[in-house]
Design a protein around this motif. Structure first.
Motif, PDB file in Angstrom:
ATOM      1  N   LEU A  69      -3.563   6.981  -3.508  1.00 28.77           N
ATOM      2  CA  LEU A  69      -3.391   5.648  -2.919  1.00 28.77           C
ATOM      3  C   LEU A  69      -3.184   4.638  -4.030  1.00 28.77           C
ATOM      4  CD1 LEU A  69      -3.863   3.422  -0.655  1.00 28.77           C
ATOM      5  CD2 LEU A  69      -6.284   3.565  -1.264  1.00 28.77           C
ATOM      6  N   ARG A  70      -2.197   3.764  -3.834  1.00 26.98           N
ATOM      7  CA  ARG A  70      -2.001   2.667  -4.783  1.00 26.98           C
ATOM      8  C   ARG A  70      -1.979   1.363  -4.003  1.00 26.98           C
ATOM      9  NH1 ARG A  70       2.495   2.120  -9.575  1.00 26.98           N
ATOM     10  NH2 ARG A  70       0.711   2.841 -10.812  1.00 26.98           N
ATOM     11  N   LEU A  71      -2.845   0.419  -4.412  1.00 34.09           N
ATOM     12  CA  LEU A  71      -2.830  -0.933  -3.860  1.00 34.09           C
ATOM     13  C   LEU A  71      -2.152  -1.819  -4.893  1.00 34.09           C
ATOM     14  CD1 LEU A  71      -6.572  -1.255  -2.668  1.00 34.09           C
ATOM     15  CD2 LEU A  71      -4.591  -0.572  -1.296  1.00 34.09           C
TER      16      LEU A  71
ATOM     17  N   TRP B 298     -11.133   5.321  -9.299  1.00 36.41           N
ATOM     18  CA  TRP B 298     -10.265   4.155  -9.171  1.00 36.41           C
ATOM     19  C   TRP B 298      -9.892   3.701 -10.575  1.00 36.41           C
ATOM     20  CZ3 TRP B 298      -8.332   1.973  -4.807  1.00 36.41           C
ATOM     21  CH2 TRP B 298      -8.978   2.205  -3.586  1.00 36.41           C
ATOM     22  N   ARG B 299      -8.604   3.434 -10.797  1.00 31.69           N
ATOM     23  CA  ARG B 299      -8.185   2.867 -12.088  1.00 31.69           C
ATOM     24  C   ARG B 299      -7.385   1.604 -11.816  1.00 31.69           C
ATOM     25  NH1 ARG B 299      -7.659   8.376 -12.977  1.00 31.69           N
ATOM     26  NH2 ARG B 299      -8.821   9.194 -14.765  1.00 31.69           N
TER      27      ARG B 299
ATOM     28  N   VAL C 268      -2.623  -3.454 -10.160  1.00 31.83           N
ATOM     29  CA  VAL C 268      -2.658  -2.395  -9.155  1.00 31.83           C
ATOM     30  C   VAL C 268      -3.987  -1.668  -9.266  1.00 31.83           C
ATOM     31  CG1 VAL C 268      -0.166  -2.030  -9.292  1.00 31.83           C
ATOM     32  CG2 VAL C 268      -1.689  -0.555 -10.593  1.00 31.83           C
ATOM     33  N   ALA C 269      -4.412  -1.088  -8.138  1.00 33.34           N
ATOM     34  CA  ALA C 269      -5.579  -0.204  -8.130  1.00 33.34           C
ATOM     35  C   ALA C 269      -5.089   1.168  -7.687  1.00 33.34           C
ATOM     36  CB  ALA C 269      -6.640  -0.729  -7.164  1.00 33.34           C
ATOM     37  N   ASP C 270      -5.292   2.165  -8.536  1.00 34.22           N
ATOM     38  CA  ASP C 270      -4.870   3.536  -8.235  1.00 34.22           C
ATOM     39  C   ASP C 270      -6.086   4.395  -7.928  1.00 34.22           C
ATOM     40  OD1 ASP C 270      -2.220   3.008  -8.572  1.00 34.22           O
ATOM     41  OD2 ASP C 270      -2.033   3.951 -10.544  1.00 34.22           O
ATOM     42  N   LEU C 271      -6.007   5.117  -6.819  1.00 29.72           N
ATOM     43  CA  LEU C 271      -7.092   6.028  -6.438  1.00 29.72           C
ATOM     44  C   LEU C 271      -6.605   7.466  -6.591  1.00 29.72           C
ATOM     45  CD1 LEU C 271      -9.872   6.635  -5.051  1.00 29.72           C
ATOM     46  CD2 LEU C 271      -8.649   6.493  -2.869  1.00 29.72           C
TER      47      LEU C 271
ATOM     48  N   VAL D  63       0.854  -1.196   0.000  1.00 31.07           N
ATOM     49  CA  VAL D  63       0.000   0.000   0.000  1.00 31.07           C
ATOM     50  C   VAL D  63       0.886   1.241   0.000  1.00 31.07           C
ATOM     51  CG1 VAL D  63      -1.859   1.230   1.199  1.00 31.07           C
ATOM     52  CG2 VAL D  63      -1.750  -1.275   1.315  1.00 31.07           C
ATOM     53  N   LEU D  64       0.711   2.074  -0.998  1.00 29.60           N
ATOM     54  CA  LEU D  64       1.572   3.245  -1.173  1.00 29.60           C
ATOM     55  C   LEU D  64       0.739   4.508  -1.390  1.00 29.60           C
ATOM     56  CD1 LEU D  64       3.510   1.628  -4.122  1.00 29.60           C
ATOM     57  CD2 LEU D  64       4.422   1.784  -1.811  1.00 29.60           C
ATOM     58  N   SER D  65       1.383   5.637  -1.215  1.00 28.38           N
ATOM     59  CA  SER D  65       0.756   6.906  -1.594  1.00 28.38           C
ATOM     60  C   SER D  65       1.745   7.664  -2.467  1.00 28.38           C
ATOM     61  CB  SER D  65       0.415   7.741  -0.361  1.00 28.38           C
ATOM     62  OG  SER D  65      -0.160   8.974  -0.760  1.00 28.38           O
ATOM     63  N   PRO D  66       1.749   7.367  -3.777  1.00 32.38           N
ATOM     64  CA  PRO D  66       2.739   7.996  -4.664  1.00 32.38           C
ATOM     65  C   PRO D  66       2.725   9.519  -4.566  1.00 32.38           C
ATOM     66  CG  PRO D  66       1.558   6.251  -5.821  1.00 32.38           C
ATOM     67  CD  PRO D  66       0.870   6.422  -4.493  1.00 32.38           C
TER      68      PRO D  66
END
Ligand code: ZN
Length: 274
Positions: A99-101, A79-80, A107-110, A25-28
């Motif tokens: 947010l990136r899962l 969400w992408r 991956v799911a990018d918010l 779990v990241l926050s680019p």
């Protein structure tokens, strides 16, 4: 803004495709970095959605002890989903990703949410208490609760449907279409709509949202009302009144009317809806 069925579909997809194994779990973009660290390496073990709110449970522990990710997309959030590349690496970050899962194969990018926060189970319930019943959740007392909430308000029913504290989930398209299908004027005050008709409206909102949940598409036109001469007109095949300003009502021929209600375009048949 996506309507409730889209949020329920997203929630289901996130749990189905990212659930039950440790996630990165990241926050680019950085704005969610501290919270992302709390979730990093934990498994997504449950989910819930209510209206336009998404709740994702992290950790294999009872609900009360888990960390919950609360997301509301608002007007601009998205969400992408992207596949990992041939080496199992995530694709480069595009844009401002809150947010990136990172899952096993995608991956799911918010980006751009109104809300993205780690909360406790008690805080989840604080959010739920502010929301009206969700026709897609439809707990046993929800239909009665909706009737009571509408009857207690003097505002127009067309405004009440868009008020998430009265009913959570429907947006502008379901507002127009369900009021037409049930035959209620959007301008009638909530307190002045008969209980029986409010109940029918609840049932119709639920039916419409359930259909949208199953297909991913809002299409409220019932087969018996389809006009055979309109096969190429996609919106004419999907909607009774939405985006049909000035065209004849499918049921009575009266011109469909349009005006702004609380800054959103409202469509209705002045003859069929009373
Ligand atoms: Zn009509």
């Amino acid at each position: 803004m996506p309507e409730g069925h889209v949020i329920h579909r997203l929630t289901g997809r996130l749990l189905a495709e990212f659930g039950s194994y440790p996630l990165k779990v990241l926050s680019p973009q950085g704005r969610f970095a501290d919270s992302a660290q709390l979730l990093d390496g934990q498994s997504l073990t449950g989910s819930a959605s209510w209206g336009k709110h998404i709740f994702l449970k992290f950790g294999d522990v009872p609900d009360e002890l888990a960390l919950w990710l609360h997301v509301h997309l608002g007007l601009y959030g998205k969400w992408r989903f992207y596949p990992l590349d041939a080496f199992g690496d995530p694709p480069p970050v595009r844009g401002e990703i809150r947010l990136r899962l990172v899952g096993k194969d995608q991956v799911a990018d918010l980006s751009g949410p109104t809300r993205c926060a780690v909360v406790t189970f008690a805080e989840v319930h604080q959010v739920l208490r502010r929301l009206g019943p969700d026709p897609l959740v439809n707990q046993p007392a929800d239909r009665e609760r909706f009737i009571t909430l509408v009857k207690s308000r003097k505002r127009a029913i067309g405004e009440l449907i868009m008020d998430q504290s009265v009913v959570a989930g429907p947006g502008n398209i379901y507002r127009a279409e369900c009021l037409f299908r049930v035959g209620i004027s959007p301008f009638r005050k909530g307190a002045n709509v008969a209980q029986r008709r409010i109940g029918l409206l609840w049932d119709d909102l639920r039916a419409g949202l359930l259909d949208g949940l199953a297909t991913g598409l809002i299409s409220t036109m019932l087969p018996q009302d389809l006009l055979p001469e309109d096969p190429a007109d996609i919106e004419a095949q999907r909607f009774y009144v939405y985006h049909r300003t000035g065209r004849p009502c499918v049921r009575c021929g009266t011109e469909i009317a349009e005006q702004l209600m609380q800054n959103r375009r409202l469509f209705w048949c002045p003859n069929c809806q009373r």
